[in-house]
Every structure is written in structure tokens, then in C-alpha cells.
Design a protein around this motif. Structure first.
Motif, PDB file in Angstrom:
ATOM      1  N   MET A   1     -68.320 -18.595  34.170  1.00 33.48           N
ATOM      2  CA  MET A   1     -69.264 -17.508  33.865  1.00 33.48           C
ATOM      3  C   MET A   1     -68.647 -16.457  32.940  1.00 33.48           C
ATOM      4  N   ARG A   2     -67.347 -16.202  33.095  1.00 26.25           N
ATOM      5  CA  ARG A   2     -66.713 -15.105  32.366  1.00 26.25           C
ATOM      6  C   ARG A   2     -66.060 -15.540  31.040  1.00 26.25           C
ATOM      7  N   GLY A   3     -65.432 -16.710  31.025  1.00 20.74           N
ATOM      8  CA  GLY A   3     -64.619 -17.132  29.886  1.00 20.74           C
ATOM      9  C   GLY A   3     -65.318 -17.172  28.532  1.00 20.74           C
TER      10      GLY A   3
ATOM     11  N   CYS B   1     -59.606 -24.593  27.176  1.00 18.96           N
ATOM     12  CA  CYS B   1     -59.329 -25.499  28.300  1.00 18.96           C
ATOM     13  C   CYS B   1     -60.205 -25.146  29.506  1.00 18.96           C
ATOM     14  N   ASP B   2     -60.750 -26.140  30.123  1.00 12.85           N
ATOM     15  CA  ASP B   2     -61.407 -26.003  31.427  1.00 12.85           C
ATOM     16  C   ASP B   2     -61.345 -27.366  32.092  1.00 12.85           C
ATOM     17  N   ILE B   3     -61.390 -27.368  33.402  1.00 18.44           N
ATOM     18  CA  ILE B   3     -61.429 -28.652  34.123  1.00 18.44           C
ATOM     19  C   ILE B   3     -62.667 -29.437  33.664  1.00 18.44           C
TER      20      ILE B   3
ATOM     21  N   THR C   1     -67.646 -30.388  29.675  1.00 19.55           N
ATOM     22  CA  THR C   1     -68.844 -29.837  29.007  1.00 19.55           C
ATOM     23  C   THR C   1     -68.671 -28.350  28.707  1.00 19.55           C
ATOM     24  N   ARG C   2     -67.929 -27.662  29.562  1.00 15.38           N
ATOM     25  CA  ARG C   2     -67.726 -26.214  29.347  1.00 15.38           C
ATOM     26  C   ARG C   2     -66.864 -25.984  28.100  1.00 15.38           C
ATOM     27  N   VAL C   3     -65.892 -26.875  27.909  1.00 12.80           N
ATOM     28  CA  VAL C   3     -65.015 -26.753  26.733  1.00 12.80           C
ATOM     29  C   VAL C   3     -65.822 -27.059  25.468  1.00 12.80           C
TER      30      VAL C   3
ATOM     31  N   ASP D   1     -60.295 -19.198  38.278  1.00 14.97           N
ATOM     32  CA  ASP D   1     -60.369 -18.616  39.623  1.00 14.97           C
ATOM     33  C   ASP D   1     -59.019 -17.968  39.937  1.00 14.97           C
ATOM     34  N   TRP D   2     -58.960 -17.175  40.996  1.00 14.13           N
ATOM     35  CA  TRP D   2     -57.755 -16.377  41.277  1.00 14.13           C
ATOM     36  C   TRP D   2     -56.524 -17.219  41.593  1.00 14.13           C
ATOM     37  N   ASP D   3     -56.700 -18.333  42.311  1.00 12.71           N
ATOM     38  CA  ASP D   3     -55.526 -19.139  42.682  1.00 12.71           C
ATOM     39  C   ASP D   3     -54.810 -19.718  41.456  1.00 12.71           C
TER      40      ASP D   3
ATOM     41  N   GLU E   1     -57.138 -12.404  33.680  1.00  7.52           N
ATOM     42  CA  GLU E   1     -58.293 -11.708  34.239  1.00  7.52           C
ATOM     43  C   GLU E   1     -57.925 -11.034  35.574  1.00  7.52           C
ATOM     44  N   VAL E   2     -58.833 -10.201  36.028  1.00 11.85           N
ATOM     45  CA  VAL E   2     -58.577  -9.407  37.234  1.00 11.85           C
ATOM     46  C   VAL E   2     -58.980 -10.148  38.502  1.00 11.85           C
ATOM     47  N   PRO E   3     -58.299  -9.906  39.584  1.00 12.58           N
ATOM     48  CA  PRO E   3     -56.937  -9.403  39.702  1.00 12.58           C
ATOM     49  C   PRO E   3     -55.976 -10.527  39.319  1.00 12.58           C
TER      50      PRO E   3
ATOM     51  N   ASN F   1     -66.985 -22.942  44.778  1.00 13.98           N
ATOM     52  CA  ASN F   1     -67.115 -21.859  45.767  1.00 13.98           C
ATOM     53  C   ASN F   1     -65.818 -21.072  45.978  1.00 13.98           C
ATOM     54  N   TRP F   2     -64.971 -20.953  44.916  1.00 17.91           N
ATOM     55  CA  TRP F   2     -63.637 -20.378  45.095  1.00 17.91           C
ATOM     56  C   TRP F   2     -63.648 -18.928  45.582  1.00 17.91           C
ATOM     57  N   ARG F   3     -64.634 -18.159  45.130  1.00 23.70           N
ATOM     58  CA  ARG F   3     -64.548 -16.721  45.429  1.00 23.70           C
ATOM     59  C   ARG F   3     -64.889 -16.405  46.894  1.00 23.70           C
TER      60      ARG F   3
END
Ligand SMILES: NC(=O)c1ccc[n+]([C@@H]2O[C@H](COP(=O)([O-])OP(=O)(O)OC[C@H]3O[C@@H](n4cnc5c(N)ncnc54)[C@H](O)[C@@H]3O)[C@@H](O)[C@H]2O)c1
Length: 463
Positions: free
Chosen positions: A61-63, A82-84, A87-89, A131-133, A152-154, A224-226
Motif C-alpha cells: 500500500m505504501r511503497g 523488489c517485492d515478494i 505483480t506489484r513489482v 512489513d516491520w519484521d 519506513e516507520v518504525p 495480515n502482518w500488522r
């Protein structure tokens, strides 16, 4: 007289006793020794570069917004994506070619493809929007392979991760900046400028928050990472939007520094309900309280309140409030300034009856005030920022400054110690909460450099 002296002595004893008790209650945090041969990154500047070749990792959503903004920034080139998800790339690469630019290298298909982007010799800056991890592994790998990292934050959530980022940045001599866009919003920048001109007097207290009902967003986060992060993590997991702009006003690690943190949270009420709705079963446990408050104290006698609630039906708010001895700034729910009588002397100002310390200034008064106190960055690129957008323009100003500083060989607006201090609220609030809201010592992430620089500033090339 003798009785009075005895009473005073008793008072002094009881104050000293209280302090001693507080000190013993404070939970100490380790500061690992700086490895031999390593230097701090305070005011670090890399060699100037004509063009900054950017590789973006994470295009959810952000990239893609970052890709879009980079296309509008002089001297920036998006050379790798890069993305897993392939299609996003492809979608983001099309944004680049549609803008008439060269097709970037594309890496996708697995969770470690980012390594190829970090090794790509056509990349100078790795811009991490996963994602954060995944933030820390990607940033560490980028720096180890000669790239600057913007995260990105945090950027990080544990003290161990924070120290890893600091040590790697110090050892590799690569920038490691957190993309804290809220430091560039128009009200925050103007308030910072007013504070720097002394208009607010001595800064005493600041407030910041992330109050954002994420209801419409939850199911769109990759895997569902967040929500899962909130399920397994207690503490303020998203404190940097609230704290960053306040820390800059308070010159944190530039003359003042955080010393102690205390946190409290509510029970997890709506969080587990959202989980059940989404996953079809009750979670065995849910660690993140719906509402978390962290209070910080500084060496120079200031306080900060940071709050977090992403679960409940509250209107969006980052609070952003600054109290000084001469003036007051408040951003949510309505922006406003208030000053003590006589502080503002401008012919545009109405009489002091309307400029009382107990009232917000009128719109006309604020307009007059901003003639003198608009932050130079807004004067420089505010209009362009609004045109390009990204949370009303603040994202553009942040990216513009990042590229500008790299191109001109300047220290970045936010260094790895800002990243550390703002991110540290997550692990320190967790420690406090798990110990009955005990005070927790704030580590000196600069390892002796807290007063090396006096006052926060944005750098420009020497004239
Ligand atoms: N500063 C802001 O205002 C702001 C706003 C929104 C999000 N964010 C931050 O941006 C980041 C991303 O959030 P989002 O909303 O886009 O989440 P998202 O789930 O929509 O996107 C994350 C993307 O990262 C990709 N990804 C995950 N692991 C990866 C890996 N190992 N290699 C390559 N790609 C990987 C996923 O496939 C996904 O496309 C988060 O850190 C979030 O906190 C910041």
C-alpha cells in the motif's frame, strides 16, 4: 526558628528518600560498548553524488507512492524494485516507464530477493517499505553491501535491532535514516521554526500520538502482518509519528536527551475482536492494549506524552502539541497557536484583548504570524510538495530532503540516533508495562555524543 530548620531538614530528607527510591526503582538498560575502531555518525556526511539511484523494497500500500514521488525529485532515479509479489513489482515498474524513465531492474518471487537488489551496483540507496519484521534484515544487508538505507516507520522494534542498525551504520559509514514523514508536515515545520526563533520560550512539554482507526486497512496488509504484530507485541508499536516532530523541537541528542520512560496501557478489547472477525477464531492471547500511553522525561526538565490507539472509532489524530513558557501550539483536532501577551509585535496584530494567552489566535492573526514564521523548507518547496502530494505534501518534502542532502554531501535531517530514540519507545514501553509501569532508563544511543551538537538544524551547502 529551630523548629523550622528541623522541619526543612525533614522535608529535604523525605525528598532525598523519594529520589533514592525512584532511582532504585528505575530499570536500567544496557549500552553495549562501541566496538573498537568505530566512530559515531553524528553530523556524518557521505561524499556528494550527482544522481541518487534508488532501489525500493516493498511495494504494497505504501511503497508505490515512494516510487511516484522519486520520479518527481531532481537527481533521483528509480533503478531497482523488489517485492515478494511479482505483480506489484511489474505495476511499479510501469509507473517508472510511463513517466518516460528507464525500466528499473526487477526482483521478486521470494522473501530473500531483496538481497539481489542490495547487491545491485546500480543502487546507492535502499528504500525499505516492507512489513516491520523485514525492515532491519533488509537495511542491514543494504549497508553491508555499500548502500545507504532509508527505512519506513518504525524502523525497528527491539533494542537489539536498534543497536544492530547503529553498529552497522557506524562500521560501514553508511547513512541509516528512518522515513519519519510527520517531521515534514506544514504545521510541525512552522512550529519547529517558531521554537527555533525563540517564539515559544523555553519548551516544557510536548505531546504526540498515533490515533488512527485502521479498520479499513487491516485486511489489506500482506499476510495480515500488522494485526499479527499487535497480537504478539505489548507496548507502543507505532510511536515515531508522534514523537519525531516533538523530539526535533526539544533538540534531542543536540543539547537535551530523554532520560526515563514510564508506560501504561488499557486492556486489549477491540484488538482481539478484530482478530476474531478476520481470522474466524478468538486469539489465544492479544498482547497489545487498545490504548497505550508513554511518558518521557528529559535531562533539561521537559516531559513528553505519546499515545497509540489504532483499534477504536476515534477520528485521526497525531495530537502534536508543544507547550513553551511563552507560547503554545496545537495541531489536532484544530490547528492553533496561543502566545503570552506582548510576545508578538506586528502591526497586523489586533489589540491584546484578542491575543490573550488564554485564547487561540484568530485565522487572520495566524496568517500574519506565518508571514514571518513560515519554515524556509515550505517556502522553498511547499507548493511543489502539495502538487505531488503524499499525505498532503509532507512525504514529498521528506524524500526531496533525503535526495538533496545525499546529492550535496550533507548530514541527513534525521540520523541513526533519531531513529534509535524514536523507535526505542516500543521496547522501553514494553519493559515498563511488563514491570507494573516502572520507570525505564533511556539508553544513550550516541554513546557519549548527546551534547556534541547544540540545537537541531536542517543542513544546507555552505555559501
Ligand atoms: N510513514 C507513513 O505515513 C506510512 C504510512 C503507511 C505505511 N507505512 C509503513 O510502510 C511499511 C509498509 O506498509 P504497507 O501499508 O505498505 O504494508 P503492505 O503489507 O501493504 O506492504 C508491504 C509490502 O512488502 C512486501 N514484502 C514483505 N516482505 C518482503 C521481503 N522480504 N522482500 C520484498 N518485499 C517484501 C509485501 O509483499 C508487501 O507488498 C510499514 O513499515 C508501515 O509502517 C508508513
Amino acid at each position: 526558628m529551630k523548629k523550622l530548620l528541623l522541619t526543612l531538614a525533614a522535608c529535604a530528607l523525605s525528598v532525598a528518600g523519594t529520589l533514592a527510591a525512584d532511582n532504585t526503582r528505575t530499570i536500567k538498560t544496557d549500552v553495549p560498548a562501541r566496538p573498537a575502531g568505530q566512530q559515531d555518525m553524528i553530523e556524518f556526511a557521505a561524499a556528494p553524488m550527482e544522481t541518487v539511484r534508488v532501489g525500493v523494497v516493498g511495494l504494497g500500500m505504501r511503497g508505490p507512492g515512494a516510487v511516484e514521488r522519486m520520479l518527481e525529485i531532481p537527481g533521483a532515479e528509480v533503478t531497482a524494485l523488489c517485492d515478494i509479489e511479482p505483480t506489484r513489482v511489474e505495476k511499479a515498474a510501469k509507473m517508472v516507464t510511463d513517466a518516460g524513465k528507464k525500466k528499473p531492474a526487477m526482483y521478486s518471487g521470494g522473501p530473500e530477493e531483496y538481497k539481489k537488489l542490495c547487491e545491485d551496483p546500480n543502487v546507492d540507496l535502499v528504500y525499505v517499505v516492507t512489513d516491520w519484521d523485514d525492515h532491519v534484515p533488509v537495511a542491514l544487508y543494504a549497508m553491508e553491501h555499500g548502500k545507504h538505507a532509508a527505512i519506513e516507520v518504525p524502523a525497528a522494534h527491539t533494542l537489539e535491532q536498534i543497536w544492530d542498525l547503529i553498529n552497522t551504520s557506524e562500521r560501514t559509514r553508511k547513512h541509516c535514516m528512518m522515513l519519519e514523514n510527520c517531521c515534514y508536515d506544514f504545521f510541525e515545520l512552522n512550529t519547529l521554526y517558531m521554537a527555533q526563533q525563540g517564539l515559544l520560550g523555553d519548551i516544557l512539554h510536548g505531546e504526540g500520538a498515533y490515533i488512527h482507526n485502521l479498520e479499513p486497512f487491516w485486511r489489506h496488509y500482506h499476510d495480515n502482518w500488522r494485526l499479527d504484530f499487535n497480537r504478539r507485541t505489548r507496548g507502543d508499536v507505532y510511536a515515531t509519528h508522534g514523537l519525531g516532530p516533538v523530539a526535533q523541537v526539544m533538540d534531542i541528542h543536540r543539547g537535551d536527551n530523554f532520560t526515563t520512560l514510564v508506560a501504561m496501557d488499557t486492556k486489549a478489547a477491540t484488538g482481539p475482536e478484530i482478530w476474531e472477525k478476520q481470522e474466524g477464531e478468538k486469539p489465544a492471547s492479544f498482547a497489545n492494549g487498545d490504548h497505550t500511553m508513554s511518558m518521557l522525561r528529559t535531562k533539561n526538565g521537559r516531559t513528553v506524552l505519546v499515545e497509540h490507539d489504532v483499534m477504536n472509532p476515534r477520528p485521526y489524530s497525531r495530537m502534536y502539541q508543544i507547550t513553551g513558557t511563552k507560547g503554545f501550539a496545537n495541531k489536532y483536532p484544530t490547528e492553533g497557536y496561543a502566545f503570552e501577551k506582548g510576545q508578538i509585535s506586528s502591526s497586523e496584530m489586533p489589540d491584546h484583548e484578542n491575543l490573550s494567552g488564554h485564547e487561540f489566535m484568530t485565522d487572520a492573526q495566524v496568517e500574519a504570524l506565518l508571514k514571518d514564521y513560515t519554515h524556509p523548507l515550505i517556502t522553498e518547496i511547499g507548493e511543489k510538495a502539495k502538487e505531488v502530494g503524499g499525505h498532503g505534501g509532507m512525504d514529498y518534502i521528506m524524500d526531496y530532503r533525503l535526495i538533496y542532502c545525499l546529492r550535496n554531501g550533507l548530514p541527513l535531517d534525521m540520523d541513526v540516533y533519531d531513529l534509535a530514540e524514536w523507535c526505542a519507545v516500543a521496547p522501553l514501553s514494553k519493559i515498563s508495562l511488563e514491570n507494573g509501569s516502572a520507570p525505564v532508563e533511556f539508553p544513550d544511543f550516541t554513546r557519549g555524543g548527546l551534547d556534541k551538537v547544540k540545537g537541531y538544524k536542517h543542513h544546507y551547502p555552505a555559501k
